[in-house]
Design an enzyme around this catalytic site. Sequence first.
Site, PDB file in Angstrom:
ATOM      1  N   SER A  79      18.087 -29.005  19.829  1.00  0.00           N
ATOM      2  CA  SER A  79      19.264 -29.443  19.571  1.00  0.00           C
ATOM      3  C   SER A  79      20.882 -29.558  19.702  1.00  0.00           C
ATOM      4  CB  SER A  79      18.743 -30.871  18.899  1.00  0.00           C
ATOM      5  OG  SER A  79      20.304 -32.174  19.635  1.00  0.00           O
TER       6      SER A  79
ATOM      7  N   ASP B 216      11.806 -37.193  25.571  1.00  0.00           N
ATOM      8  CA  ASP B 216      12.857 -36.849  25.228  1.00  0.00           C
ATOM      9  C   ASP B 216      14.086 -38.211  25.095  1.00  0.00           C
ATOM     10  OD1 ASP B 216      15.109 -36.069  23.773  1.00  0.00           O
ATOM     11  OD2 ASP B 216      14.834 -34.142  23.746  1.00  0.00           O
TER      12      ASP B 216
ATOM     13  N   HIS C   6      11.840 -35.389  20.840  1.00  0.00           N
ATOM     14  CA  HIS C   6      13.368 -34.787  20.385  1.00  0.00           C
ATOM     15  C   HIS C   6      13.013 -33.877  19.354  1.00  0.00           C
ATOM     16  CE1 HIS C   6      17.033 -33.664  21.132  1.00  0.00           C
ATOM     17  NE2 HIS C   6      17.719 -33.569  19.660  1.00  0.00           N
TER      18      HIS C   6
END
Length: 327
Positions: free
Chosen positions: A145, A277, A306
Amino acid sequence: MPDHPLPLTRRHFVAASASLSGLLLLAGPAGAATPEIPANQNGETAMTSGYVTTPDGTQIFYKDWGPKEAQPIMFHHGWPLSADDWDAQMLFFLSKGYRVVAHDRRGHGRSSQVSTGHDMDHYAADAAAVVHHLDLTNAVHIGHSTGGGEVARYVARHGQPEGRVAAAVLVSAVPPLMLKTEANPEGTPMAVFDGFRSALAANRAQFFLDVASGPFYGFNRPGAEVSQGVITNWWRQGMMGAALAHYEGIKAFSETDQTEDLKAITVPMLVIQGDDDQVVPYKDAMVKQHALLVNSQMKIYPGFPHGMLTTHADVTNPDLLAFVTQA
């Protein structure tokens, strides 16, 4: 407390057996592999932690496990978490003989709660400070991320020019640019990120609980296997950090254009993401990363969320290992 053991009745035995069976079920399926952690001649695993002080006086916490002579893998965590988010990967790669390193981003976890530097340039420079302190070479950098953005900037501006990086991995990562602009019409509207900021400022504790119990791990999907432990751990990590760092970090992960970072990277790269996601849309992230990188492999995971490194570590860890062994 009595100074002699209580008699074990049949009722006690049945209750104890039931409890043990429950714990075994929680531990995992029968026959599941247990990582064997390497030890030195004294039966100890090399494990250290400490702080690096950056040029602006920020103290960055890191942990460093495994044999110093082994190839290092450095992990870069997502927003608003800490190095603890990599437990499943650090234990896995440690069991494979690698040296594993992870740090808390400034304002996050155990690092200094400073008022400045909550941007991708400082994030990457702080990572470089840890690398220099530990003298990591031939390293593989893995970022999730926001940590993927940190990896891209670190590799492009620090690690690659210094010859310290063997390869890198972007997992559900934010580059090249999350924000919707005229040049990036597929991006996420500013109103979404303004909503993050408003929710964080109004009630950070509740906001973090909502994120962890909902879209981050896909626990809001019908039929999802919800783990309260995973939710609580995410919340714990987030609340360890500074609200200001998290607030300003939203701008860093959403508005930083890293197109040129990706174009500049020449070391082998792996980009992976789930197609469910709900935090970072994969078509505006992984697909574009692969198109901009000159030496990359791409893999998409159907239905993965995610936070797939946690929910599906049994699948993603072996895939990461397969790539790392090539580096």
